[in-house]
Design an enzyme around this catalytic site. Structure first.
Site, short mmCIF file in Angstrom:
data_model
loop_
_atom_site.label_atom_id
_atom_site.label_comp_id
_atom_site.label_asym_id
_atom_site.label_seq_id
_atom_site.Cartn_x
_atom_site.Cartn_y
_atom_site.Cartn_z
CB CYS A 1 -0.94 0.01 1.20
SG CYS A 1 -0.09 0.20 2.76
CB CYS B 1 4.57 -0.26 1.63
SG CYS B 1 3.45 -1.42 2.36
CG ASP C 1 0.42 -29.42 0.80
OD1 ASP C 1 0.40 -30.62 1.14
OD2 ASP C 1 1.37 -28.67 1.00
CG ASP D 1 3.41 -24.05 0.99
OD1 ASP D 1 3.32 -25.28 1.10
OD2 ASP D 1 3.96 -23.32 1.82
CG ASP E 1 2.14 -29.23 -2.84
OD1 ASP E 1 1.82 -30.42 -2.72
OD2 ASP E 1 2.13 -28.42 -1.93
#
Lengths: 858, 51
Positions: free
Chosen positions: A126, A129, A535, A730, A734
């Site tokens: 945003c 930041c 997962d 993740d 996977d």
């Protein structure tokens, strides 16, 4: 969604749901810094604005303390979204690489005795930041200027090399929880800037031309008979002509070029009727202007062009924005490599810039890492993912002597690579082109409308020709104008804008919620998903495992077991390995001697030789193969994941890890089940632990102990039954499943490989973002359908009317522009869809009103 | 209505002048960051206190 619902904190789930033992969490306590759930018993806090705030981990705590110490607390008041999670930072000493002149050559230039670099900031969520980064870096002594572009997230920093090093600047950025990369592809950035400026200039020419031409056209429409002299009318027409010339010859250039390309390739695209419509109506208007007969349509032409260019400009911007947030994934070759200077005598590695590698040198490539140069495997065997090069998603096994190509990704085991080509000699430029091609891949639904449009265009051209012939026989004076009216009124503008605008706007809307669509089809397919496969580790649970108990076999101390386990897991990036190393480091136990013959068996564990003996760490059956039957049973604690350690001599013991559920996982799964989706949990973890998690979440369809192959097969089986599968995962393990599922969703906190492979990345790492993404994708698909239906209905009505001669060209222009406008406005409804833009609890009335002001301006 | 003979060409000249001004602004990078200034003016309250 109710307007007020945006700020309602996630509902705390009733504790009665959890029968076994104490509830894993009481409230959905969120880290004040990054918004991720705070683990039970967390003791991390930081003083912000005089109040202690809870933090989820040491990383967030350190960052928050740095921010508070620098006096930047107003960041927390101004921000509109949470900061990125700080987990998974790279070791700071790697940054020293960027001080080397040969590395800096690519992205640093000298300006008035100071150095200037273009950096890519990762983690910007945003406006606050950007403020934080600019202020924090600008205060470092020696930094002369720091400026961040809000759209591209690129920072231009200028510093005095006598007083500060670039690595110190990068480290300062890291200290406040962001990451800065040198923007190595400065050429692409320049090209994008030029493209943007050219698009904006075209839009301006068309828009200004439209407004001004309208000024000249409206009086002629409004003037009653005899109130305007012929001279003035002619002057107005000529003025309109003068302003339409740049619009047609400059602003429309992309359409004419596209039409010409279609013509040379002998196919019919959307650009053909657009170019034809513009060309014919312009030519007819010019003849009318200077021949003094017929109607002039400069106003219709300019308006039409302006609408088309607006659509294309919005689409281009949304695409670039999405590309920016994932740019850090796009670097084909890594910047640094682990060089084994004295291999094979010693295995000590030092981190060097990849460009400084020379043929004949040896480098270590850890699993999950990108191969830094072209070369040959000197030791070890592994599987290499070369999909960036070949498009082949199945990793290829590579053993000693096999050739590795720089830019491919090591999937399994650490290997030693003998460099053959490095730096500019690698096939990196080739890879780059292939990556670009993947990025420009068009969504299937757009391809479909393009194909339909091809037929449609052919039909329109035939109709226009038929109408012209027919009227030429009946009433020659009107023939040309009726043909033009047919071309303009049916101009498939609405059809060609219907899908891309809606998709582009939805990609932008997704990105604002922290979900980045990396492939074109993601939005479209997500809306049709029937089965969600999750997962467990890192997706439904926090992925931050902690070691809960160490159970050494008789005759072994706790420290010895930990040390052996640590040594075995040295080169692994699996969450278990990270937790193990962290726990060992806390107890002051380090890895022992270097392990050799390290082999990572996906879904089973790791084996290696320690002190000449074969050791294994991993699942019970995997270790039992060498340690003998009947390993030690893990005591109690069903939710914990046990990991066995053993050698050829026997069992060494059991380690247990626990991974807490993400509080938002329940919210997500309840909602998915409420929508009638089928939820499946597939995990490589032991069945007990998976069952424990599935019970808590109320999921009945789950399987533990799945190897990547088993997960892959399960997803295939679901697909064979007609399911549209979304895989949320993740880990590196996977990757094959992510490739098999129709839509793959990776967590932004997970392995880079799975992010590079997936269609959608949840950057924030918060699961409810997925719900937003599903909702947006369904709305998008509905809007696309509405748009297509409207465009078809409009054409079905307008075409016969135009062919029958009831539509004059200016009426056709209004109808065409109106239908395009309707389609674009319909798509723009997606922009207004902004619940969940901020899940931050208001921190004082002033702060919240300021935040909402920022949101309104954004 | 004779004034229109002057005003219409004059409006054309004005259009091209405005176009040129926009072109210069575009070349100067004024449109490269369309969001930044809106946020900066709100947040610029404490500038870095460098020596």
């Amino acid at each position: 969604m109710l307007p007020g619902a945006a700020n309602v904190p996630p509902v705390g789930h009733p504790e009665t749901r959890f029968d076994p033992g104490p509830p894993p969490f009481r409230e959905a306590a969120e880290c004040f810094h990054c918004g991720l759930p705070v683990p039970v018993g967390s003791r991390f806090t930081a003083m912000i604005d005089g109040e202690p705030r809870v933090m989820c981990c040491a990383g967030c705590q350190a960052v928050a303390q740095t921010i508070a110490a620098g006096g930047f607390e107003s960041y927390y008041r101004d921000r509109t979204t949470f900061a990125p999670s700080t987990s998974g930072e790279s070791a700071p000493d790697e940054l020293a690489i960027y001080d080397l002149p040969e590395v800096q050559r690519g992205f640093v230039r000298e300006v008035d005795g100071a150095l200037e670099a273009s950096l890519l900031l990762q983690g910007i969520t945003c406006a606050a930041c950007i403020w934080l980064n600019e202020q924090h870096v600008a205060r470092l002594p020696g930094v002369l200027a720091m400026e961040v572009n809000y759209t591209t997230h690129r920072a231009r920093v200028r510093w005095d090399p006598q007083r500060i090093l670039l690595s110190e600047i990068l480290r300062a950025v890291q200290a406040i929880g962001y990451r800065a990369f040198p923007a190595s592809n400065a050429g692409a950035e320049e090209a994008r800037k030029r493209e943007n400026r050219a698009a904006l200039w075209r839009l301006f020419v068309a828009g200004f031309g439209m407004m001004q031409v309208m000024m000249y056209a409206v009086p002629t429409y409004l003037a009653g008979a005899g109130t305007m002299s012929d001279d003035i009318a002619q002057l107005m027409r000529i003025a309109g002509f003068v302003l339409t010339v740049p619009v047609v010859f400059y602003a429309c250039a992309p359409f004419f070029r596209g039409a010409w390309r279609d013509f040379t390739l002998r196919r019919l695209g959307m650009d053909v009727p657009i170019a034809l419509g513009i060309g014919v109506s312009f030519a007819a208007s010019v003849i009318a202007t200077f021949g003094g007969r017929g109607e002039v349509y400069f106003d219709s032409i300019t308006m039409f062009v302006f609408f088309l260019l607006t659509g294309r400009y919005l689409e281009q911007r949304a695409r670039q924005r999405a590309a920016v947030s994932l740019e850090y994934l796009d670097r084909a070759l890594p910047l640094s490599a682990h060089r084994l200077t004295r291999y094979p005598i010693s295995r000590d590695s030092d981190t060097v810039p990849a460009v400084s590698l020379r043929p004949g040198e040896f480098v270590l490539v850890a699993p999950g890492e990108t191969v830094p140069a072209d070369g040959r495997v000197a030791e070890g065997e592994t599987e290499i993912d070369e999909s960036l090069l070949t498009g082949e998603s199945v990793p290829a096994p590579k053993s000693k002597g096999a050739t590795l190509v720089g830019g491919s990704v090591n999937r399994l085991n650490a290997v030693v690579l003998e460099v053959q080509h490095a730096g500019d000699d690698t096939r990196a430029s080739h890879i780059r082109r292939l990556t670009d091609r993947a990025a420009s891949q068009r969504p299937r639904i757009v391809e479909l409308t393009d194909r339909i449009a091809g037929w449609f265009v052919a039909g329109v051209l035939a109709c226009a020709g038929a109408a012209a012939l027919w009227w030429a026989a009946v009433e020659p004076a009107r023939a040309l104008w009726i043909a033009v009216a047919v071309l303009v009124v049916t101009c498939p503008c609405a059809l060609s804008l219907a899908t891309p605008t809606a998709l582009a706007i939805s990609v932008g809307a997704l990105a604002r919620r922290g979900a980045v669509a990396t492939r074109g089809h993601a939005v479209e397919t997500l809306a049709r998903v029937t089965h969600f496969v999750f997962d467990k580790t890192g997706t439904l649970t926090q992925g931050r495992l902690s070691l809960t108990s160490v159970q050494p076999s008789a005759g072994l101390t706790r420290g010895e077991l930990l040390a052996s386990a640590c040594t075995l897991e040295q080169g692994s990036e699996h969450p278990l390995a990270c937790a193990l190393r962290a726990a060992a480091a806390e107890e002051g136990v380090g890895a022992r001697t270097a392990a050799t013959h390290m082999r990572n068996v996906a879904g089973c564990g790791v084996e290696a030789r320690l002190d000449g003996q074969l050791h294994r760490i991993g699942t019970r059956s995997f270790v039992a193969q060498i340690a003998g039957e009947d390993g030690p049973a893990p005591a109690g604690d069903a939710g914990a994941t046990p990991v066995w350690v053993g050698s050829e001599r026997g069992w060494l013991g059991v380690l247990r890890f626990r991974d807490e559920l993400r509080p938002d996982a329940i919210e997500l799964l309840d909602e998915l089940k409420g929508q009638g989706k089928h939820v499946v949990i597939l995990s490589g973890d032991v069945p007990d632990a998976v069952e424990f998690v599935a019970r808590q979440l109320g999921v009945t369809d789950f399987a533990g102990g799945c190897s990547p192959e088993a997960k892959h097969a399960r997803v295939q089986a679901l697909q064979a039954g007609g399911a549209v599968v979304a895989m949320v995962g993740d880990g590196v393990n996977d990757a094959p499943v992510l490739a098999q599922a129709q839509v793959s969703i990776a967590m932004g906190t997970g392995a880079v490989l799975s992010q590079a492979r997936s269609d959608l990345v949840l950057l924030s790492g918060r699961l409810p973002a997925l719900l937003d993404a599903i909702r947006i994708s369904r709305r998008t698909l509905r809007i696309v359908r509405e748009n297509l239906a409207w465009a078809v209905a409009y054409n079905v009505v307008a075409l016969p009317l135009a062919m029958a001669g009831f539509v004059t060209p200016w009426l056709a222009g209004i109808g065409m522009a109106g239908s395009s406008l309707l389609v674009v406005l319909n798509a723009l409804r997606l922009v207004g869809d902004s619940p969940g833009a901020s899940r931050l609890a208001p921190q004082g009335p002033a702060a919240s009103s300021r935040a909402s002001r920022l949101v309104a301006r954004a | 209505m004779d004034i229109l003979y002057l005003l219409i060409p004059l409006s054309l000249v004005l259009v091209f002048i405005i176009g040129a001004v926009f072109w210069v602004a575009l070349r100067g990078g004024q449109f490269d960051d369309l969001e930044g200034p809106a946020h900066r003016i709100l947040q610029d309250d404490d500038s870095p206190n460098r020596q």
